[in-house]
Enzyme design. Structure first.
Site, short mmCIF file in Angstrom:
data_model
loop_
_atom_site.label_atom_id
_atom_site.label_comp_id
_atom_site.label_asym_id
_atom_site.label_seq_id
_atom_site.Cartn_x
_atom_site.Cartn_y
_atom_site.Cartn_z
N ALA A 192 -2.84 3.42 -1.49
CA ALA A 192 -3.40 3.51 -0.37
C ALA A 192 -4.40 4.61 -0.31
O ALA A 192 -5.45 4.54 0.34
CB ALA A 192 -2.08 4.20 0.54
N LEU A 221 0.74 -1.32 -0.02
CA LEU A 221 0.18 -0.12 0.02
C LEU A 221 0.79 1.22 0.11
O LEU A 221 0.99 1.99 1.07
CB LEU A 221 -1.00 -0.20 1.22
CG LEU A 221 -2.06 -1.16 1.14
CD1 LEU A 221 -2.98 -0.78 2.52
CD2 LEU A 221 -3.09 -0.53 -0.02
N HIS A 222 1.68 1.31 -1.06
CA HIS A 222 2.25 2.60 -1.29
C HIS A 222 1.17 3.91 -1.41
O HIS A 222 0.04 3.69 -1.68
CB HIS A 222 3.42 2.53 -1.98
CG HIS A 222 2.99 2.06 -3.66
ND1 HIS A 222 2.62 3.07 -4.59
CD2 HIS A 222 2.88 1.03 -4.23
CE1 HIS A 222 2.15 2.50 -5.54
NE2 HIS A 222 2.40 0.99 -5.55
N ALA A 223 1.66 5.16 -1.99
CA ALA A 223 0.82 6.19 -2.17
C ALA A 223 -0.29 6.20 -2.75
O ALA A 223 -1.64 6.28 -2.32
CB ALA A 223 1.78 7.26 -2.52
#
Length: 86
Positions: free
Chosen positions: A19, A14-16
């Site tokens: 997310a 869940l990177h930017a």
């Protein structure tokens, strides 16, 4: 209340961008949605909280959902964490 451990399969975790997509969608549910990773338990409806636990591909996290639409919310969370899609 529903508790379930889910393996994160979404590529790169869940990177930017994922997310932000996750938080946008999970906020549409009335239920309280929390994620537990190690000793940290966070409100999954907050992008800052979600980024703070750095959920990575291959990890297993606990999902705790409580509320009137908890089954639908769990179905979304599980699907998203395993495919990056609803």
């Amino acid at each position: 209340m529903i508790e379930k451990e889910i393996s994160v399969i979404i590529e790169n975790g869940l990177h930017a961008r994922p997310a932000a997509d996750f938080v946008k969608k999970v906020n549409q549910y009335k239920s309280k949605v929390e994620l537990v990773k190690g000793e940290k338990r966070i409100n999954a409806k907050s992008i800052l909280n979600l980024m703070s636990i750095a959920v990575k591909e291959g990890q297993t996290i606990k999902v705790i959902i409580d509320g009137e639409d908890e089954k639908e919310a769990l179905a979304f969370v599980e699907s998203f964490l395993q495919s990056g899609k609803e």
